[in-house]
Structure formats: C-alpha cells, structure tokens
Enzyme design. Structure first.
Site, PDB file in Angstrom:
ATOM      1  N   LYS A 218       4.602  -5.838 -10.303  1.00  0.00           N
ATOM      2  CA  LYS A 218       5.723  -4.913 -10.473  1.00  0.00           C
ATOM      3  C   LYS A 218       7.016  -5.603 -10.034  1.00  0.00           C
ATOM      4  O   LYS A 218       7.017  -6.381  -9.079  1.00  0.00           O
ATOM      5  CB  LYS A 218       5.506  -3.634  -9.653  1.00  0.00           C
ATOM      6  CG  LYS A 218       4.245  -2.867 -10.030  1.00  0.00           C
ATOM      7  CD  LYS A 218       4.156  -1.534  -9.315  1.00  0.00           C
ATOM      8  CE  LYS A 218       4.141  -1.653  -7.802  1.00  0.00           C
ATOM      9  NZ  LYS A 218       2.995  -2.443  -7.302  1.00  0.00           N
TER      10      LYS A 218
ATOM     11  N   SER B 122       0.848  -1.195   0.000  1.00  0.00           N
ATOM     12  CA  SER B 122       0.000   0.000   0.000  1.00  0.00           C
ATOM     13  C   SER B 122       0.884   1.246   0.000  1.00  0.00           C
ATOM     14  O   SER B 122       2.097   1.172   0.132  1.00  0.00           O
ATOM     15  CB  SER B 122      -0.915  -0.007   1.224  1.00  0.00           C
ATOM     16  OG  SER B 122      -1.815  -1.091   1.170  1.00  0.00           O
TER      17      SER B 122
ATOM     18  N   ASP C 243      20.238 -10.597  11.151  1.00  0.00           N
ATOM     19  CA  ASP C 243      19.103 -11.381  11.643  1.00  0.00           C
ATOM     20  C   ASP C 243      18.897 -12.699  10.894  1.00  0.00           C
ATOM     21  O   ASP C 243      17.895 -13.377  11.095  1.00  0.00           O
ATOM     22  CB  ASP C 243      17.818 -10.561  11.559  1.00  0.00           C
ATOM     23  CG  ASP C 243      17.472 -10.157  10.126  1.00  0.00           C
ATOM     24  OD1 ASP C 243      18.291 -10.397   9.221  1.00  0.00           O
ATOM     25  OD2 ASP C 243      16.378  -9.596   9.922  1.00  0.00           O
TER      26      ASP C 243
ATOM     27  N   HIS D  59       9.451   3.525  -3.349  1.00  0.00           N
ATOM     28  CA  HIS D  59       9.439   3.197  -1.923  1.00  0.00           C
ATOM     29  C   HIS D  59      10.468   4.028  -1.175  1.00  0.00           C
ATOM     30  O   HIS D  59      10.871   3.681  -0.064  1.00  0.00           O
ATOM     31  CB  HIS D  59       9.733   1.705  -1.711  1.00  0.00           C
ATOM     32  CG  HIS D  59       8.871   0.810  -2.536  1.00  0.00           C
ATOM     33  ND1 HIS D  59       9.309   0.197  -3.690  1.00  0.00           N
ATOM     34  CD2 HIS D  59       7.574   0.460  -2.384  1.00  0.00           C
ATOM     35  CE1 HIS D  59       8.322  -0.510  -4.205  1.00  0.00           C
ATOM     36  NE2 HIS D  59       7.262  -0.375  -3.441  1.00  0.00           N
TER      37      HIS D  59
ATOM     38  N   MET E  92      22.267 -18.122  -1.412  1.00  0.00           N
ATOM     39  CA  MET E  92      22.062 -19.517  -1.041  1.00  0.00           C
ATOM     40  C   MET E  92      22.021 -20.425  -2.263  1.00  0.00           C
ATOM     41  O   MET E  92      22.244 -21.640  -2.153  1.00  0.00           O
ATOM     42  CB  MET E  92      20.761 -19.663  -0.245  1.00  0.00           C
ATOM     43  CG  MET E  92      19.516 -19.270  -1.013  1.00  0.00           C
ATOM     44  SD  MET E  92      18.000 -19.345  -0.014  1.00  0.00           S
ATOM     45  CE  MET E  92      17.675 -21.117  -0.011  1.00  0.00           C
TER      46      MET E  92
ATOM     47  N   GLY F 279      23.385 -16.803   4.160  1.00  0.00           N
ATOM     48  CA  GLY F 279      22.400 -17.734   3.613  1.00  0.00           C
ATOM     49  C   GLY F 279      23.055 -18.956   3.015  1.00  0.00           C
ATOM     50  O   GLY F 279      22.574 -20.087   3.158  1.00  0.00           O
TER      51      GLY F 279
ATOM     52  N   SER G 148      14.352 -14.796   3.262  1.00  0.00           N
ATOM     53  CA  SER G 148      14.772 -16.191   3.447  1.00  0.00           C
ATOM     54  C   SER G 148      13.570 -17.115   3.496  1.00  0.00           C
ATOM     55  O   SER G 148      13.577 -18.201   2.901  1.00  0.00           O
ATOM     56  CB  SER G 148      15.591 -16.334   4.735  1.00  0.00           C
ATOM     57  OG  SER G 148      16.795 -15.617   4.659  1.00  0.00           O
TER      58      SER G 148
END
Length: 606
Positions: free
Chosen positions: A128, A75, A419, A237, A516, A584, A464
C-alpha cells in the site's frame, strides 16, 4: 451488578482482582500475541518466530515454480493482511506494530521462508502506498536483489487506489494512499499465481489492475438519527479527512459526493465490481442503511456485476465505510479470478480450511547482518582509495554528525519533531562502534556500503534511517555489477547517482521538494561536471561538497513537498517563511564537508 435476559435475572460475581506476574502479562497491543490467536483457530498457517510477526502458508513449496505473493504493513487493519494468507491469495503476510511498517528484517525473513532457493524465487510484494511501507519494503527488495542474491525475480507492486486525492493535487512524494482496493489485488493476483501464471505477466497485470481501481472512504459519529463529524477521504491510520461535511440525517449527500470522486477513477457506464468495506466500528444496522442509499445511486451510473460487503481492511474500531470500484473493462478474466476458490482465514471470500493440517510455529534463523551472503564478485579498493581513507572518512563523517546533534534538533523543531539530530547521531554512533570493533569490510566497497545500510536501518530508525539505508544499498550495486574492477572516483560518482536514484524510486521525491535529495543531487551533478572537466580527485570532491552546501542552504526558501513538513504545506501553511534550511539537507552538507576534510588528510597527490 444485574443483567437481564428476557425474564431471567443473573447476578454476576465481581471478577477477582489480581495482578498478573510480568512473565504472564499479556499486552493488548502485542502483534505476536494476536497472530498466535489467529493460527490457533485456523488451520494451514505458519507463524514465523522469533519476533518476525509474519504468517505464511504451511503448505508453501518454494520449488513449485509459482509466483509467491507477499503483503503486509502495520497491524490494526485486520483481517488484512494475515487473514488473506492461504491457497488462492497470499503466500505470506508481514505485520508491523499497530499502524507502523514492519521491519526490513521481518520482511526478508518472510521472503527467505517462502522462496528458500534463490534460483526458484518468483516473488511480488504487494504494498500500500504509504511512505513507511514504500521505504521498508523497497529497502527489502533492494537488499534481497543484491545482498541476498535474489536478483530481479523479486518485485514490488504499489497500490494507490485512493480517489479522494486526485492526481496533481499533491506531489508524488505524498501521493495517493493505498486503501481497501488492495484486497481485490490480493484476490485477483492470488488466483493468477495459484494457476501458475508467470512473474512478468502477474506483475504487469497487477500494474494495470491498480490503474482500474478506485476507493474513497469516510468516517462519522452517529448521534441518534444524525451523522456528525463527517470526514471524507480520511486515512486508515486516523489521518484527517480531505473534505468535511456538515451534520446530516442520512447518507444521501455523502453517497453523491463519493460517486462524483469515483467517476474520476472509473468512467461512468462501465461494468464494475463494487466492494463496500466496514472500517471496523460501523454497526451492521448502519451498514445496511448505507448500502440501500449507495446501491440505489450507483446503479444509475454503473452496471454492477459483483457486490462484496464486509470488513475487508479496517482501521481498528473506526466508525466509517469505504467504497471501492473495479473497472471490469480492464480484462474479461477478472470475474473468473474473483470467483477462484480460496482457503484463507477470512470468510469474506469463502473458507475451506477444515481439511488442512493444524497451524504451526516455525523458527527462522537470523541472517548474519554484517556479512555479505550473495557470493557476487565485488570491486577491491586500490592503494589511493584504501582502507585508511575509508576509515578516515567514516570517522570524520560520523564525528561531525554526532557533534551537530543539538543544532540539527533545533533546526528540525521549525517544521518537524525536533529529533533529526538525535536520529542521525544515533546512526553515526552505531557505525563508529562497528568500525572500532573492526567489523566493517574496508577493502570491498560493495560489502562496506551494504553493511552501513544494514546498520542504519537497524539502529538509526525513522524515515532518515530508511532513506540513508536505501541510499547506501543502492550505491553498493555499482561495485558488484562490474565484477572485480579498479575502484576510481568516477565509480564512486556512479555509486552516488545509483544511491540517489534509489531514494527517488521509493521515496518518490524530486528536486525542489526540500529534502536531503536536493543537496545530494546537486553534489552529484557538481562532481560529474568536475570529472568531465578533467579536475583532479580533491578538486572534484571539493566541487561535490560545495554543491551540497549551496543546495542545502537553498532549501530554506523552498516549500516542503515531502515528509512530515509537507502536510503543513498541503494544509495551507506551505507559504510560511523558514528561518533554517531543511534539517536533513543540512545534515548532508555537514557530512559532505567532513568527507572533504578526511580526503585532504589522506590523499596527498592531486
């Protein structure tokens, strides 16, 4: 406080200060609340609940044989995409949180609403080109085809009309972004779908249409009679611009730069459609000044047959403008499709909704997430590859990943958010929880892999989670395509290939991108070579493991070409020397070793 209107003065009373109770508190970032306001003021729509954040046509007929166009994304780009739902454009739109891709579950809920009967399904997702949208919509397509039995009548069309990033300037995994040109795709394909054109023709026409579109935008800050902080090629964005320009007193230099980039997408002297898009925070006054500068120059290079101007795809309240050109030489029918009458909330293409029934709210029944619903016959495991082996492998792999959480987080801090370990261990724990609750189908590989895919997409999160979910969903197809055949290690090797191909298809990654996929591909090739060389089961699995480990270590010396780390590479930091392998990729080597150790525990006959 005084406000003056001409010669009249009014005193505004202070608004009473009170705190709303939690039950009535309305969040200013609630997508569901925003969509509720949309359907309350526009007829002919349907809001899907609970928590789907999707809008569909109220008059949708799943059995009318027409192609259904679905689109969506984060949004914050209103009126896109819910504002284009209605006759002549979209059948539905799925809205994620602000600037975040919608969930796979919401995408599938919208699909199941507009195409209830799988035999009658003819659906195209218009997406998109952003990583999150590619992965989540791609996963929804794969799950719909196999897990829900929709087959190949569900397609995805990727829109990448960004001209600020030239082909070859970045790797495909970063790619050209999808911008305001997607709205013209909605309009043109929507007219074709409404006219009853078939799925193959609409999808094929759309692929060619995207290649004849070009969009480039810029943002700025207006300070008096000067434009400052000019960034050209800035993402919708808030991503930094590809180019910057010094402060200027008019739009002339900006327009010249934009047209030079557009000419690389749409050849000069072409007949074109011009769309000028307000990114949300540009005043109509400045839009008019920009249009005068643009039109004077664009007509020197092109023959403009249609001009559209307005807020078609915004970036919240960003002060900025984008320019889109559509090459009319692609098809003589383009103007006919653009002039096709529509009935959608957005008034930019005309609106006729007064005679439609009032909008409504519909409840979508959830899918039983850990139960296969396709009814397709699948392979059943043999004694060697039995439930005990499946359970042992899952346990060893998940426990190994959980135990390495802190190490993976430390490695990820070098080029990421730190993370990766937490994300992967969260997914591993979720799988273990389902195993311990006896909810995993250990005797049917297709069902088991689809269950793991769903668990990771739902509970692991992040890129991930989406990548691993795609991997397992893609791998599951091998165990359904051959019916009820004997499960062998070679079949698992084929599943590994299919999973890797699915990651490459939607993540657009390649060998050497420092992801990965590097160890997964090398492990795949090592196992294939071992099996073709006649090696026994454990030896072939060991070759897979060693291939993964060697390739994971090699990522330490690669330049990041995908994911968050790739943006550092493209900004000039890509030549940095890493102290660790890609987190990864290293995680793959960890679970590959755990898989081998589990096999050694169960498989006693070589």
């Amino acid at each position: 406080m005084h406000v003056c209107f001409a010669d009249y003065h009014y005193r505004l009373q202070p608004r009473p200060q009170h705190t709303a109770s939690p039950a009535h508190k309305m969040s200013l970032t609630s997508v569901g609340t925003s969509l509720s306001g949309l359907i309350a003021t526009h007829n002919g729509l349907q809001l899907l609940t609970p928590g789907c954040n999707s809008v569909t046509r109220l008059d949708n007929d799943p059995s009318d044989g027409k192609v259904k166009l679905l689109s969506g994304g984060g949004s914050g780009h209103e009126p896109a995409h819910a504002g284009y739902v209605g006759a002549g454009m979209l059948s539905g739109a799925i809205c994620g949180d602000i600037f975040s891709s919608p969930s796979v579950a919401s995408i599938l809920d919208c699909l199941r609403t507009v195409a209830v009967g799988r035999d009658d399904a003819r659906v195209i997702f218009i997406v998109k080109n952003y990583t999150g949208d590619r992965l989540n919509f791609g996963l929804a397509v794969e799950r719909a085809r196999v897990g829900l039995g929709y087959g190949d009548d569900v397609r995805m069309l990727l829109v990448d009309d960004d001209c600020s990033i030239e082909r070859g300037q970045v790797r495909a995994s970063v790619g050209k972004r999808g911008l305001a040109g997607v709205v013209l795709v909605h309009k043109i394909l929507g007219a074709m779908a409404e006219d009853g054109v078939g799925l193959d023709e609409v999808h094929g026409f759309g692929e060619g249409l995207v290649r004849n579109l070009g969009t480039i935008g810029f943002t700025f800050r207006a300070v008096g009679d000067r434009l400052e902080n000019v960034e050209i090629g800035k993402g919708i964005h808030g991503e930094p611009g590809v180019y910057t320009m010094p402060a200027c007193g008019d739009f002339e230099g900006i327009v010249e730069f934009l047209l030079k980039k557009l000419e690389k997408c749409v050849p000069k002297a072409a007949e074109v459609v011009l769309m000028v898009n307000n990114l949300g925070g540009t005043s109509e006054f400045l839009m008019g000044i920009f249009l005068k500068s643009l039109l004077d120059k664009v007509k020197q290079s092109y023959t403009v047959k249609r001009t559209y101007c307005g807020t078609f795809l915004s970036s919240l309240d960003q002060a900025g403008i984008s320019v889109t050109l559509l090459n009319l030489g692609y098809s003589p029918k383009l103007l006919q499709y653009l002039d096709y009458e529509v009935s959608v909330p957005s008034m930019l293409f005309g609106r006729k909704r007064c005679n439609l029934p009032p909008s409504a709210v519909a409840t979508v029944s959830p899918i039983e997430v850990l139960q296969s619903s396709s009814g397709v016959p699948t392979c059943t495991i043999t004694e060697q590859f039995g439930a005990k082996l499946a359970s042992t492998v899952i346990t060893f792999v998940c426990e190994a990943l959980i135990s390495c959480k802190d190490m993976l987080n430390t490695i990820d801090k070098e080029a990421g958010d730190g993370d990766t370990g937490s994300t992967i261990s969260r997914g591993a724990q979720a799988i273990l929880d389902q195993l311990n609750a006896n909810k995993l189908d250990l005797t049917h590989p297709a069902n088991l892999l689809q269950q793991i895919s769903i668990i990771l997409e739902r509970d692991m999160g992040g890129s991930s989670g989406a990548l691993y979910s795609l991997f397992f969903q893609g791998a599951s197809k091998i165990f359904t395509e051959g019916g009820d055949q004997r499960v062998t290690l070679n079949l698992w090797r084929q599943a590994l290939t299919a999973g890797n191909d699915t990651i490459a298809k939607y993540a657009l990654t390649q060998l050497g991108d420092r992801t990965m996929l590097d160890p997964l591909r090398e492990g795949e090739l090592a196992m294939k070579g071992a099996l073709e060389g006649g090696k026994a089961t454990l030896e072939a699995v060991e070759c897979f493991t060693k291939g993964c480990e060697e390739a994971a270590r090699a990522t330490q010396h690669m330049v990041a070409r995908a994911g968050r780390a790739s943006y550092a590479a493209s900004s000039g930091e890509g030549d940095r020397k890493y102290q660790h392998p890609d987190p990864g990729a290293h995680a793959v080597s960890i679970w590959a070793r755990a898989l081998l150790e589990a096999c050694k525990q169960v498989i006693v006959v070589l």
